[in-house]
Design a protein around this motif. Structure first.
Motif, PDB file in Angstrom:
ATOM      1  N   ASP A 121       0.831  -1.203   0.000  1.00  0.00           N
ATOM      2  CA  ASP A 121       0.000   0.000   0.000  1.00  0.00           C
ATOM      3  C   ASP A 121       0.866   1.254   0.000  1.00  0.00           C
ATOM      4  OD1 ASP A 121      -2.376  -1.388  -0.111  1.00  0.00           O
ATOM      5  OD2 ASP A 121      -2.803  -1.205   2.037  1.00  0.00           O
ATOM      6  N   GLU A 122       1.982   1.202   0.726  1.00  0.00           N
ATOM      7  CA  GLU A 122       2.904   2.337   0.752  1.00  0.00           C
ATOM      8  C   GLU A 122       3.498   2.578  -0.635  1.00  0.00           C
ATOM      9  OE1 GLU A 122       7.298   3.205   2.524  1.00  0.00           O
ATOM     10  OE2 GLU A 122       5.843   2.312   3.904  1.00  0.00           O
ATOM     11  N   ALA A 123       3.899   1.526  -1.314  1.00  0.00           N
ATOM     12  CA  ALA A 123       4.467   1.667  -2.659  1.00  0.00           C
ATOM     13  C   ALA A 123       3.446   2.238  -3.633  1.00  0.00           C
ATOM     14  CB  ALA A 123       4.984   0.321  -3.155  1.00  0.00           C
ATOM     15  N   VAL A 124       2.241   1.712  -3.597  1.00  0.00           N
ATOM     16  CA  VAL A 124       1.189   2.197  -4.499  1.00  0.00           C
ATOM     17  C   VAL A 124       0.863   3.660  -4.183  1.00  0.00           C
ATOM     18  CG1 VAL A 124      -1.244   1.922  -5.131  1.00  0.00           C
ATOM     19  CG2 VAL A 124       0.248  -0.082  -4.999  1.00  0.00           C
ATOM     20  N   GLY A 125       0.793   3.988  -2.905  1.00  0.00           N
ATOM     21  CA  GLY A 125       0.531   5.375  -2.515  1.00  0.00           C
ATOM     22  C   GLY A 125       1.613   6.327  -3.010  1.00  0.00           C
ATOM     23  N   ALA A 126       2.861   5.902  -2.905  1.00  0.00           N
ATOM     24  CA  ALA A 126       3.970   6.730  -3.379  1.00  0.00           C
ATOM     25  C   ALA A 126       3.884   6.949  -4.885  1.00  0.00           C
ATOM     26  CB  ALA A 126       5.305   6.084  -3.020  1.00  0.00           C
ATOM     27  N   LEU A 127       3.516   5.917  -5.611  1.00  0.00           N
ATOM     28  CA  LEU A 127       3.380   6.047  -7.070  1.00  0.00           C
ATOM     29  C   LEU A 127       2.231   6.977  -7.436  1.00  0.00           C
ATOM     30  CD1 LEU A 127       4.015   2.329  -8.003  1.00  0.00           C
ATOM     31  CD2 LEU A 127       5.484   4.274  -8.589  1.00  0.00           C
ATOM     32  N   LEU A 132       1.432   8.957 -11.055  1.00  0.00           N
ATOM     33  CA  LEU A 132       1.312   7.811 -11.950  1.00  0.00           C
ATOM     34  C   LEU A 132      -0.111   7.271 -11.899  1.00  0.00           C
ATOM     35  CD1 LEU A 132       2.755   5.809 -13.840  1.00  0.00           C
ATOM     36  CD2 LEU A 132       3.188   4.405 -11.825  1.00  0.00           C
ATOM     37  N   LEU A 133      -0.701   7.108 -13.056  1.00  0.00           N
ATOM     38  CA  LEU A 133      -2.056   6.571 -13.125  1.00  0.00           C
ATOM     39  C   LEU A 133      -1.995   5.051 -13.069  1.00  0.00           C
ATOM     40  CD1 LEU A 133      -3.563   8.853 -15.887  1.00  0.00           C
ATOM     41  CD2 LEU A 133      -3.863   9.025 -13.420  1.00  0.00           C
TER      42      LEU A 133
END
Length: 162
Positions: A121-127, A132-133
């Motif tokens: 979730d942290e990685a996706v949030g950062a992206l 980034l879409l």
């Protein structure tokens, strides 16, 4: 699709699927390389013949056997090599000419599932913060992904990703 509350609580091994623009895949992999080690997983070299693009592992089988079921795993879960065993595999495959499908799967070690979910979730949030879409396919059980892909627990074991 499964109710992701079980995955988030760490009672199931989960997999998250999303799509990204093909030219953004290196950015996605860098974000995973930063976030997943924060959950005490270590990047391992992966043979490209497996089809996996990333492979992370934490803990040891010995500690998993010794501490599993004794309650001590709660104490030792975060201290590196003496922690519950966990394996994360990442696969990326072209969906069409402009997008790539990425699956990040916890193929072993549901005991560390909550930490895996938080890291992802942290990685996706950062992206998303970088603009980034992401086409978020959401969470599923790891056993529900395509059994021919290295992100499926049985296939990962066959490929030696354990």
């Amino acid at each position: 699709m499964v109710d992701d509350r079980h995955i988030r609580r760490g009672t199931l091994r989960g997999a998250r699927t999303f799509t990204v623009p093909t030219d953004a895949v290196p950015m996605v992999l860098r974000a995973l390389d930063r976030a997943i080690p924060a959950a005490h997983f270590r990047a391992r070299s992966v043979d490209t013949a497996t089809g996996a693009v990333r492979y992370y592992r934490r803990g040891s089988l010995t500690a998993d056997v010794l501490f599993g079921g004794t309650g001590l795993s709660l104490v030792t879960r975060r201290i590196g090599s003496l922690s519950a065993l966990g394996v994360v595999v990442v696969w990326a495959g072209e969906q069409d000419a402009a997008t790539t499908r990425v699956i990040v799967s916890l193929v072993r070690g549901h005991e560390v599932g909550a930490e895996f979910v938080s890291a992802l979730d942290e990685a996706v949030g950062a992206l998303q913060h970088l603009g980034l879409l992401l086409g978020d396919g959401g969470w599923s059980r790891a056993v529900d992904v395509d059994p021919d892909l290295p992100v499926h627990p049985s296939r990962a074991a066959e490929l030696g990703l354990r």
